[in-house]
Design a protein around this motif. Structure first.
Motif, mmCIF file in Angstrom:
data_model
loop_
_atom_site.group_PDB
_atom_site.id
_atom_site.type_symbol
_atom_site.label_atom_id
_atom_site.label_comp_id
_atom_site.label_asym_id
_atom_site.label_seq_id
_atom_site.Cartn_x
_atom_site.Cartn_y
_atom_site.Cartn_z
ATOM 1 N N ALA A 6 0.878 -1.324 0.036
ATOM 2 C CA ALA A 6 -0.034 -0.070 -0.019
ATOM 3 C C ALA A 6 0.899 1.270 0.105
ATOM 4 C CB ALA A 6 -0.900 0.146 1.149
ATOM 5 N N ILE A 7 2.126 1.195 -0.005
ATOM 6 C CA ILE A 7 3.182 2.450 0.392
ATOM 7 C C ILE A 7 3.087 3.032 -0.948
ATOM 8 C CG2 ILE A 7 5.224 2.968 0.892
ATOM 9 C CD1 ILE A 7 5.629 0.429 2.716
ATOM 10 N N ASN A 8 3.233 4.178 -0.970
ATOM 11 C CA ASN A 8 3.646 5.100 -2.092
ATOM 12 C C ASN A 8 5.293 5.501 -1.808
ATOM 13 O OD1 ASN A 8 4.374 7.097 -4.120
ATOM 14 N ND2 ASN A 8 2.170 7.930 -3.687
ATOM 15 N N ALA A 9 6.033 4.744 -2.397
ATOM 16 C CA ALA A 9 7.278 4.686 -1.745
ATOM 17 C C ALA A 9 7.964 6.023 -2.209
ATOM 18 C CB ALA A 9 8.079 3.607 -2.474
ATOM 19 N N ASP A 10 7.723 6.453 -3.669
ATOM 20 C CA ASP A 10 8.518 7.943 -3.840
ATOM 21 C C ASP A 10 8.070 8.978 -3.119
ATOM 22 O OD1 ASP A 10 10.310 7.092 -5.818
ATOM 23 O OD2 ASP A 10 9.300 8.016 -7.216
ATOM 24 N N LYS A 11 7.020 8.993 -2.330
ATOM 25 C CA LYS A 11 6.619 10.019 -1.469
ATOM 26 C C LYS A 11 7.451 10.030 -0.156
ATOM 27 C CE LYS A 11 2.813 12.134 -3.293
ATOM 28 N NZ LYS A 11 1.477 12.701 -3.090
ATOM 29 N N ILE A 12 7.965 8.717 0.297
ATOM 30 C CA ILE A 12 8.864 8.836 1.441
ATOM 31 C C ILE A 12 9.992 9.008 0.965
ATOM 32 C CG2 ILE A 12 9.674 7.243 3.130
ATOM 33 C CD1 ILE A 12 6.879 5.628 2.759
ATOM 34 N N LEU A 13 10.579 8.310 0.034
ATOM 35 C CA LEU A 13 12.155 8.487 -0.553
ATOM 36 C C LEU A 13 12.105 8.194 -1.950
ATOM 37 C CD1 LEU A 13 13.883 6.700 2.429
ATOM 38 C CD2 LEU A 13 14.098 8.946 1.968
ATOM 39 N N THR A 14 12.599 9.061 -2.767
ATOM 40 C CA THR A 14 12.615 9.501 -4.110
ATOM 41 C C THR A 14 13.498 8.583 -4.706
ATOM 42 O OG1 THR A 14 11.406 11.753 -3.704
ATOM 43 C CG2 THR A 14 11.900 10.961 -6.184
ATOM 44 N N ARG A 15 13.431 8.286 -5.959
ATOM 45 C CA ARG A 15 14.248 7.320 -6.778
ATOM 46 C C ARG A 15 14.800 8.346 -7.790
ATOM 47 N NH1 ARG A 15 15.701 1.286 -7.935
ATOM 48 N NH2 ARG A 15 17.379 2.593 -8.718
ATOM 49 N N TYR A 16 15.557 9.312 -7.438
ATOM 50 C CA TYR A 16 16.010 10.358 -8.437
ATOM 51 C C TYR A 16 16.653 9.829 -9.674
ATOM 52 C CZ TYR A 16 14.917 13.874 -5.029
ATOM 53 O OH TYR A 16 14.381 14.548 -4.167
ATOM 54 N N LYS A 19 14.015 8.646 -12.017
ATOM 55 C CA LYS A 19 13.322 10.024 -12.203
ATOM 56 C C LYS A 19 14.119 10.498 -13.519
ATOM 57 C CE LYS A 19 11.221 13.772 -10.092
ATOM 58 N NZ LYS A 19 11.108 14.725 -8.736
#
Ligand code: B12
Ligand code: B12
Lengths: 261, 467, 467, 261
Positions: A6-16, A19
């Motif tokens: 259920a986690i929106n991972a990119d909002k916690i820590l972003t894979r720049y 991106k």
């Protein structure tokens, strides 16, 4: 167990990196560097595309219409330039560099064989990992990058005695020495080396690097010039070959490392 | 292979595995309990450059400054328990009687004083150096120049006799092949170097360490594949470093877990080493207490699983910091504060029976950030552990199974759109799967092939492994 | 007192107050949102000694090293957002146009570059110095030697015009009396210094800051009673330091919350300053976003509430670290890692709707460790907030009420056997209760008494407060 | 909200101070230091028990049978010795020291008045907080401790110009100077001061202290001697009065601070 999916991972820590991935175009970068001449371009492309199997044929072909020096300069080395650039930008990973360097080596052997005069490298480096220090991966990477940029490398290995380094410098008269130390308690070998070099009236730059080492420490002794990463090696080496003293390297250090000069 | 081999899991399910509790808790040192319902900080340090120049200066640095500062701050902040770790510097390993003995004894004396005065529970781990050089020879009698194999064994004896509570080491077996393979992204070479050769070297050195520990009634802790897997991970780095694709690094780590397990099979009881990111897999398999590092080890390195690493730990470490001043005290004091408070948070969660919630939050923070972290989430680590014990009898087969399982788990999550991978990482993963799947099903065949394939690797000498 | 006064709480109950959410969230800088369901790290730093010698060197230090390193690491570790804080050094405040302007502009340029390239949300807080000396005069026109009052105001202008996103300051009003009182354990003197004189000084300076911020369309952040309450707390120290009993320090802090509130009443919108441990009380009263520091600020100081402080924060700070190298990168990078990962843990908890559980674990770790921490647990902070708003119209009465309420809460918990106190701490607490209760119920009477009682305090000049 | 009262706090984080509390016996400590003579003992006890109201009478009484020097030496100063000891052991808090110092001051005034010769202090210190630095609490505490240990203190205040410090030293000829800095960017004033002192051929110890400062920094310039805490002041001062040079103070620093010598 909580519902991890259920986690929106990119909002916690972003894979720049992901991106950014799409915005980088290797072809455009390569196009700026690759030579015009089709035969030379082929050689350069073999290096950049890691084609160890094709390169010997392509170098032979290029040698038909070009002097060996030109094949090296405008073919093989340009290929490595692209590789360095792609690596620097994080498009290529290190293994690409290693395999490209293998192809480059093969091509070099052929081109050198075709030269009438003595093999001409840009310059010579004596490299080592400090006395008592078994960490040598960084040094090995730096050695590959220097070699594939046209320098002759005398690699003394790891856990190398201070005197062994000094003797090698006196014997081989390199343009610069390098030392790698990953432990704070081995890096003290560096100033001992430069002190002995000074006694023998040798005043070449000593590139100090490795995880334990920082700029302040390397600049705390004469001859010391700091390098952060393996890719800094060729930049510094180029200036050394241009005749820059260790004083001057230190002064302009930020700009050299940033690639501004 | 005369050692015991794990052929089944010590935990019945992944969900049983949580920080602060181990199936086989330990009690040692000056009243320290590990894995017994409680997490303690483990503080590690490096002396200032130059202090290694004389024994006197080095002893002062380790004893009067570092150890005293640490114990003082532990009491000031009210930490009920802690472990120190001394990772030996070259000089100590090179001449243990002269350099190491007084350091080991001096540190213990300071700890005793604080323990008596305040009742603070504590212990010290000595991680002796393994300076053996493959090109010189890894076994006794081979390296006539440095005598490194002999000095390595002597180190453990000196540590054990002078006050160590736990013995650990980061051994080097197979590293020469792994180094070659890692920069060429050759997973088969890595499997051979660490999974096979590394395990053989472990099976040689660890029974000796266990004997020394037993003789001195102290704890044989554990090992870590720092030499191999940490190099991969370090080179894979953060989001902008691209020396090694992170899918490669993840698989190498999981292969390493099969190798590091050998220490336990030889009698090591844990706590294993903080920098062994294979720790969660080892804990799932063996039920032994685990030291780990992450958020609080930023002093030493940054990776993409700073919270995640806490989820199964019994000791929480800062990896290492050089001694120096900060506004908040000396560096060891500051970092002890960071890891000690994290331990307090975990212990509060245990008391309030919220430890599994906190575990899951640690996991949630980093689960989908990188394949390395993903593989060691307790649920995945458990499955990788199962792959190992199912193939428990062969170093080769179990290492390969661990690598394959890891690669498959990563791929499955990526396919589901959860764990993201860059193009390069995906390509690498596919190549790893192809490469591993192409290998033979028999150990003998694999070894024959590998000995030929890697015979020219610099410094690789089959005699080091009795091959 | 022409300013708005809080006479009721913005939150209906204590339990509504939790990290990452504020009643009045903010959006500013380069895409940063604060208090809007998310916690971000706030990284603070100090230049190396000697770099202040020339403007060029100082700019290089702040811009090319510190700011660039920070932004690089944020991207490497994948932090989606962060705030920088620059606490001005003396040279910047003493000659803002020359020393501060190029630093402020240079830092912002680097941040813009990273924001454009990677989309990382960021902003910078400039905490200008307040070098005013009570003995010279706190108001404009008084200090002819240094012109410090004028320079203080000029600092905000220079910051605002050159790229600051948030303005903050740690003002000094009443400090000369508080300093005198704190070392004599005189709570009435402290109440006069911080609760009364401090509030008056705040009511003079903050409307000016708010105006400058508004004119430049940036955020007037908030203040902290660093000058007073942090000195108390710092001197109370850890379990072995005994300069000031911790019961005294706790009550001074709660008195300070009434004083720091004046910034918000003057139009400050938050985020207030990390080192203001009165933050939880302010957030309960005003609903404004809060910056806090604790476990991840061990680089700057150690206190007994490292986990607790996170429980209501919207920005999570390291307080400050001097720039230098560590094994893990530069010091600012290492500490950014620590606080950024903590923020990630909190954000994972928010996504999984476990944020109140994590909040409670933070509290549980430190709740009964010391009276300072106990008072700012959200449930107690809320009650102290209520005592303030019930007396909202008088600086004196509300400060006294805050102090009394704090003392009572501490005593009640101690009586219940939960919050332990040493004998000295208990004696002090009793004396505080007696002293505060002996004070008059009218502001006028109190001020008359205090002006006489403290007239010989060195550097105290009633003209500084128009008295 | 979780049930906080269910927590066993000491298992999470321990209150060592309270755990230790009972084991410390102030009386035993005092007994070792207090003088035998009843009148002098009374004076010392007044100081140690913070009896500002009784002290004047008791000093007067003691002066009847003792020389003023003795009342100071064996009465007032012994009282402060007990206070220092109790403070050092964490039994007394700082406010005790401050109030005891007030009592001590009152007693001193009387005893000095009764002296036939000039007032004799142990020595003189010039103290200041660095140019640009408003943090002065630590300096003020250190000043109290020095004063109550019998030193004359010339306190220049905070944010003090380098030249003001130098001028004061040249004029007052103290046994040592002290500087306090809490900011890394103000402490650079210290070596500027000592350099100017050296120019004027003054080579007394410069005690550098304050949160920003560390030993390494203070020892990086001539004359500098580091102090961690205010209680180190009297220890260092005593050695200075014994004629120790800053070189020697640095050499034996660990032992002095640890109270071993
Ligand atoms: C892998 C590793 C090992 C491997 C090394 C394998 C090998 N062949 O090198 C092994 C297992 C052998 C090892 C052993 C030990 N290690 Co070790 N190890 C590491 C680790 C995890 C990674 C190092 C690495 O390879 N990094 C990647 C390379 C690429 O980085 P690099 O060498 O710095 O090179 C980069 C730059 O510096 C630069 N560079 C380097 N050289 C040159 C030269 C030139 C000319 C140029 C231009 C650039 C350049 O380019 C490279 C990148 O671009 C580090 C962790 C860390 N944070 O660094 C610990 C670390 C270095 N190890 C440490 C320790 C303590 C040890 C041991 C002493 C532990 C012990 N007690 O057992 C032993 C050594 C025993 C002995 N003989 O004394 C500590 C050192 C602490 C200190 N500073 O004193 C570290 C920092 C871990 C920690 N945080 O505690 N280790
Ligand atoms: C209180 C405080 C203030 C008060 C000071 C009140 C006062 N009258 O002193 C006020 C609000 C004025 C203040 C202002 C600022 N502060 Co301030 N402040 C602090 C704080 C919280 C406590 C300092 C303190 O009093 N400590 C207690 C005393 C007792 O300690 P001490 O002075 O070190 O003394 C001890 C020893 O050093 C020794 N000692 C001291 N002198 C001597 C002398 C002798 C002879 C001997 C033997 C011993 C000795 O004895 C004492 C104990 O036994 C610190 C936090 C910290 N971690 O230190 C920040 C701190 C010092 N401040 C800091 C900053 C940045 C500032 C400001 C610049 C912030 C700003 N931008 O507004 C401003 C200054 C503005 C300006 N004019 O330039 C930073 C400094 C960072 C740095 N090193 O560069 C700190 C470290 C906070 C931080 N971590 O960021 N501050």
């Amino acid at each position: 167990m909580l519902d991890f999916d259920a986690i929106n991972a990119d909002k916690i820590l972003t894979r720049y990196d992901i991106k950014m991935e799409s915005s980088e175009k290797p072809e455009t970068i390569a196009a700026r560097i690759l030579p015009k001449d089709p035969a030379l371009k082929k050689v350069a492309e073999d290096v950049m595309n890691l084609k160890g199997k094709l390169i010997e044929d392509d170098v032979k072909a290029a040698l038909k219409s070009n002097a060996p020096e030109i094949v090296i300069q405008d073919g093989l080395l340009k290929g490595m330039d692209v590789v360095s650039e792609l690596y620097g930008r994080g498009i290529y990973y290190l293994p690409h560099v290693m395999v490209a360097a293998d192809a480059f080596d093969k091509g070099m052997k052929l081109a050198e064989g075709a030269m009438s005069t003595e093999k001409k490298t840009k310059g010579t480096a004596v490299m080592h990992a400090a006395e008592g220090d078994p960490h040598d991966i960084g040094k090995n990477i730096a050695a590959v990058l220097l070699k594939s940029n046209g320098y002759k490398v005398i690699d003394l290995g790891r856990d190398v005695l201070v005197d062994t380094v000094v003797d090698s410098v006196l014997k081989n008269k390199p343009n610069f020495v390098t030392g790698t130390a990953l432990m704070t308690t081995t890096m003290s070998a560096f100033p001992r080396i430069t002190a002995k070099l000074a006694e023998n009236d040798v005043h070449i730059p000593f590139i100090g690097a490795g995880g334990a080492v920082n700029r302040e420490f390397v600049e705390s002794f004469d001859m010391g010039v700091y390098a952060v990463a393996a890719k800094d090696g060729p930049h510094l080496a180029a200036k050394i070959i241009d005749g820059w003293s260790w004083h001057r390297l230190r002064e302009k250090w930020d700009d050299i490392i940033a690639g501004k000069i | 292979m005369a050692l015991k081999n794990f052929t089944k899991m010590e935990y019945g399910s992944a969900d049983e595995v949580v920080f602060g509790d181990a199936k086989y808790p330990l009690s040692y040192g000056l009243g320290l309990k590990v894995g017994a319902g409680f997490v303690s900080p483990e503080i590690n340090f490096a002396p200032r450059p130059g202090t290694e120049k004389t024994v006197e200066r080095l002893v002062k640095e380790y004893v009067d400054y570092i150890t005293t500062d640490i114990m003082n701050r532990a009491v000031t902040l009210g930490f009920p328990s802690l472990q120190l770790e001394n990772e030996w510097i070259h000089q100590m390993g090179n001449d243990p009687k002269k350099y190491a003995a007084p350091v080991v004894a001096g540190q213990k004396a300071v700890m005793k004083k604080f323990n008596e005065e305040y009742g603070v529970a504590c212990a010290i781990r000595h991680t002796c150096a393994d300076p053996r050089l493959a090109e010189m020879g890894l076994r006794e009698g081979m390296d006539k120049t440095h005598m490194y194999p002999e000095k390595t064994i002597e180190s453990f004896e000196v540590a054990a006799e002078n006050g160590a509570d736990v013995l650990s080491v980061e051994t080097m077996g197979g590293k020469e092949v792994a180094d070659y393979a890692v920069v060429r992204q050759d997973i088969r070479g890595w499997l051979f170097g660490i999974g096979y050769l590394g395990s053989i070297d472990m099976a040689w050195i660890w029974p000796q360490i266990v004997d020394i520990a037993k003789k001195n009634k102290i704890v044989p802790g554990g090992d870590t594949n720092c030499a191999g897997a940490n190099t991969s991970m370090f080179m894979a780095g953060g989001y902008l470093d691209k020396d090694i694709p992170r899918t490669f690094s993840a698989v190498t780590r999981m292969i390493a877990s099969a190798r590091t397990l050998v220490a336990i099979e030889a009698g090591a009881t844990g706590p294993d080493k903080d920098c062994g990111y294979e720790g969660p897999v080892l804990k799932c398999i063996s039920g032994r207490p685990s030291a780990q590092e992450g958020k609080g080890a930023q002093d030493a390195h940054a990776d993409l699983m700073g919270n995640l690493m806490a989820h199964t730990c019994d000791l929480w470490s800062n990896e290492s910091v050089e001694y120096h001043s900060e506004f908040g005290g000396s560096s060891v004091q500051c970092w002890l504060g960071v890891i000690g408070y994290e331990a307090a948070l975990m212990n509060a969660a245990k008391q309030l029976k919220q430890d599994k919630v906190l575990r899951d939050l640690y996991v949630a923070s980093d689960r989908f950030r990188c394949p390395e972290g993903f593989c060691i989430c307790f649920d995945n680590a458990y499955q990788i552990g199962q792959a190992i014990v199912e193939n428990g009898k062969s170093y080769y087969l179990r290492s390969k199974a661990a690598g394959l399982k890891a690669a498959e788990l990563v791929q499955a999550s990526n396919d589901k759109g959860k764990l993201k991978l860059s193009k390069q990482e995906k390509d690498t993963l596919n190549k790893i799967l192809t490469d591993l799947n192409s290998l033979p099903d028999e150990e003998g065949k694999f070894v024959d092939w590998a000995l030929k394939e890697y015979k020219n690797v610099p410094a690789f000498n089959p005699k080091n492994y009795e091959l």
